[in-house]
Design an enzyme around this catalytic site. Structure first.
Site, PDB file in Angstrom:
ATOM      1  N   HIS A   1     -11.347 -11.030  -6.008  1.00  0.00           N
ATOM      2  CA  HIS A   1     -10.980  -9.541  -5.227  1.00  0.00           C
ATOM      3  C   HIS A   1     -10.385  -8.720  -6.438  1.00  0.00           C
ATOM      4  CE1 HIS A   1      -9.639  -6.492  -2.757  1.00  0.00           C
ATOM      5  NE2 HIS A   1      -8.659  -7.033  -2.210  1.00  0.00           N
TER       6      HIS A   1
ATOM      7  N   ASP B   1      -3.191  -5.958  -7.061  1.00  0.00           N
ATOM      8  CA  ASP B   1      -2.409  -6.840  -6.939  1.00  0.00           C
ATOM      9  C   ASP B   1      -2.816  -8.131  -7.148  1.00  0.00           C
ATOM     10  OD1 ASP B   1      -4.114  -6.591  -4.494  1.00  0.00           O
ATOM     11  OD2 ASP B   1      -2.831  -7.623  -3.285  1.00  0.00           O
TER      12      ASP B   1
ATOM     13  N   GLU C   1      -8.717  -5.688  -6.061  1.00  0.00           N
ATOM     14  CA  GLU C   1      -7.440  -4.914  -5.756  1.00  0.00           C
ATOM     15  C   GLU C   1      -6.513  -5.412  -6.624  1.00  0.00           C
ATOM     16  OE1 GLU C   1      -6.268  -4.751  -1.712  1.00  0.00           O
ATOM     17  OE2 GLU C   1      -4.857  -2.915  -2.095  1.00  0.00           O
TER      18      GLU C   1
ATOM     19  N   HIS D   1      -1.796 -14.624  -0.816  1.00  0.00           N
ATOM     20  CA  HIS D   1      -0.679 -14.064  -0.410  1.00  0.00           C
ATOM     21  C   HIS D   1       0.137 -14.876   0.298  1.00  0.00           C
ATOM     22  CE1 HIS D   1      -1.447  -9.980  -2.090  1.00  0.00           C
ATOM     23  NE2 HIS D   1      -2.505 -10.116  -1.223  1.00  0.00           N
TER      24      HIS D   1
ATOM     25  N   TYR E   1       0.179  -9.309   9.003  1.00  0.00           N
ATOM     26  CA  TYR E   1      -0.834  -8.869   7.719  1.00  0.00           C
ATOM     27  C   TYR E   1      -2.167  -8.491   8.416  1.00  0.00           C
ATOM     28  CZ  TYR E   1      -3.366  -9.679   3.528  1.00  0.00           C
ATOM     29  OH  TYR E   1      -4.001  -9.496   2.283  1.00  0.00           O
TER      30      TYR E   1
ATOM     31  N   HIS F   1     -11.157  -7.961   1.790  1.00  0.00           N
ATOM     32  CA  HIS F   1     -10.800  -6.712   2.223  1.00  0.00           C
ATOM     33  C   HIS F   1     -11.428  -5.601   1.609  1.00  0.00           C
ATOM     34  CE1 HIS F   1      -6.714  -4.196   1.137  1.00  0.00           C
ATOM     35  NE2 HIS F   1      -7.440  -3.616   2.235  1.00  0.00           N
TER      36      HIS F   1
ATOM     37  N   HIS G   1       1.053  -1.306   0.012  1.00  0.00           N
ATOM     38  CA  HIS G   1       0.073  -0.110   0.012  1.00  0.00           C
ATOM     39  C   HIS G   1       0.910   1.401  -0.057  1.00  0.00           C
ATOM     40  CE1 HIS G   1      -3.934  -2.143   1.921  1.00  0.00           C
ATOM     41  NE2 HIS G   1      -3.676  -2.254   0.446  1.00  0.00           N
TER      42      HIS G   1
ATOM     43  N   ASP H   1      -7.520 -12.558   0.253  1.00  0.00           N
ATOM     44  CA  ASP H   1      -6.725 -11.778   1.065  1.00  0.00           C
ATOM     45  C   ASP H   1      -6.457 -12.569   2.558  1.00  0.00           C
ATOM     46  OD1 ASP H   1      -5.496  -9.824  -0.387  1.00  0.00           O
ATOM     47  OD2 ASP H   1      -6.904  -8.478   0.119  1.00  0.00           O
TER      48      ASP H   1
END
Ligand code: FEO
Length: 406
Positions: free
Chosen positions: A81, A85, A83, A227, A194, A147, A25, A166
């Protein structure tokens, strides 16, 4: 060069390893080893590719997948998700698998459209829906705000495998893919870092979601994260740790965080620490500018007590302490108590008042009147610091937690 990893018959890890990223981030969360963006290939009569990777890792992702299967055989790309990444490389991949449906929930579709402005062949699912791949079935579990609003888990019913995206992941890069390939302490430490740095403010939502999943009464034999390491030996430990953190369960441990100009506040911090040690509590002392903020936040996750100190400058606190408070406020910690201390030259009480106000704004109660001394603390004043540490330790002891300290 890049190889897939067979997890089970017809199930492969085809993710990528980002060895170079050093913060996630772009700010507090330091990622000293890097991270991974995990993706999975599930082969049945139909073939599903689950989760994507960051845009610049598309070639590595493509190579791993291509070593398992002809891309033309992929029927579904499941986006859990949006996001970047996990979604950055989707546009390139969708060009290579044009007949594949892009499976996501309604919020996922909206977010994908707002990121990539491309109308793919979407298949919208909602919680409880199933996708039959032939002999095996994926059940979708929407997990908004774990998330992002679009976040979703998938459950492979016949194998008891949860694809958790996540959740339960870690920003940890290594040559290993599973919890039983490293020490338990390492994976739990990264798990805590995390949670503390990314998911902590979302604890009430996470708790509700975990309770919902528990009520579904489904066996979870393996958790495949997006992750870091996945959980094949300790999936229940991973769930238990999230339950504890989401509930705000603490242990009798104290974090002392401070910054100092001419070492007066530092002397106070050290005397306070001695008082806490005498009471037999676990305590950690951190000078803020020289300690990694993400690691302090990790240690604070399960600590009952926070003692915060600052010298006075411009009638206020030092910028390093202000940054720490900014982070703490955003994380919305539960069930914490705090105390404040500091030194000043002529602006009496200004720094400790700021500390108290900002801690209260973060939802943390102040357990003791603040300590605040002019210029250099005397022997008597250092004795007061020692007593302050002992008293604070007693306040912490009144509340006992039930999880192992990290
Ligand atoms: Fe790993 Fe919320 O993205």
């Amino acid at each position: 060069m890049f190889n897939p990893l067979k997890i089970k018959e017809n199930l492969y890890w085809v993710g990528v390893i980002d060895w170079d990223i050093r913060s996630f981030h772009g700010f507090t969360y330091s990622t000293q080893t890097g991270t991974t963006y995990n993706s999975y290939l599930l082969i049945d009569e139909k073939v599903a590719l689950i989760d994507g990777v960051k845009d610049c890792f598309y070639p590595e992702w493509l190579e791993r997948i291509s070593k398992v299967i002809d891309l033309k055989r992929i029927d579904y790309f499941i986006c859990n998700h949006v996001e970047l990444d996990h979604s950055g490389a989707i546009p390139e991949m969708m060009k290579r698998i044009p007949k594949a449906k892009l499976v996501t929930n309604q919020r996922g579709k909206e977010a994908l459209l707002k990121h990539f402005y491309t109308e793919w062949d979407f298949q919208i699912v909602k919680g409880g829906d199933k996708l039959s791949l032939g002999k095996k079935n994926l059940r979708f579990i929407e997990a908004p705000m774990v998330h992002w609003p679009d976040s979703m888990f998938d459950y492979l019913e016949e194998e008891g495998i949860l694809f958790s995206n996540d959740a339960f992941g870690q920003h940890y890069a290594s040559s290993h893919r599973f919890d039983d390939e490293v020490s338990f302490d390492l994976v739990m430490d990264e798990n805590a870092k995390y949670y503390a740095n990314i998911l902590w403010p979302l604890s009430p939502i996470i708790l509700k979601k975990l309770e919902e999943i528990k009520a579904m009464n489904i066996p979870i034999k393996m958790i495949l994260t997006s992750h870091g390491l996945s959980w094949r030996k300790y999936p229940q430990k991973a769930i238990e740790s999230y339950l504890n953190w989401a509930k705000g369960i603490t242990v009798p441990k104290v974090i002392i965080a401070y910054d100092t100009m001419y070492y007066s506040t530092e002397k106070m911090a050290q005397a306070i620490l001695e008082g806490i040690i005498l009471e037999g509590l676990d305590a950690k002392l951190y000078r803020l500018p020289i300690t990694d903020m993400g690691d302090i936040i990790k240690k604070f996750l399960d600590a009952k007590g926070l003692l915060l100190g600052s010298s006075t400058i411009n009638n206020d606190i030092l910028p390093t302490v202000a940054k720490f408070l900014y982070e703490i406020k955003g994380l919305r910690p539960l069930n914490k108590i705090a105390g404040c201390f500091g030194s000043y030259g002529w602006a009496k009480d200004m720094a400790v008042k700021t500390l108290e106000t900002k801690l209260k704004e973060a939802g943390i109660s102040i357990a003791l009147p603040s300590l605040n001394f002019k210029y250099v603390p005397s022997e008597d004043e250092l004795k007061q610091c020692f007593d302050f540490g002992r008293k604070f330790a007693l306040e912490v002891k009144k509340s006992q937690g039930s999880i192992v300290s990290i």
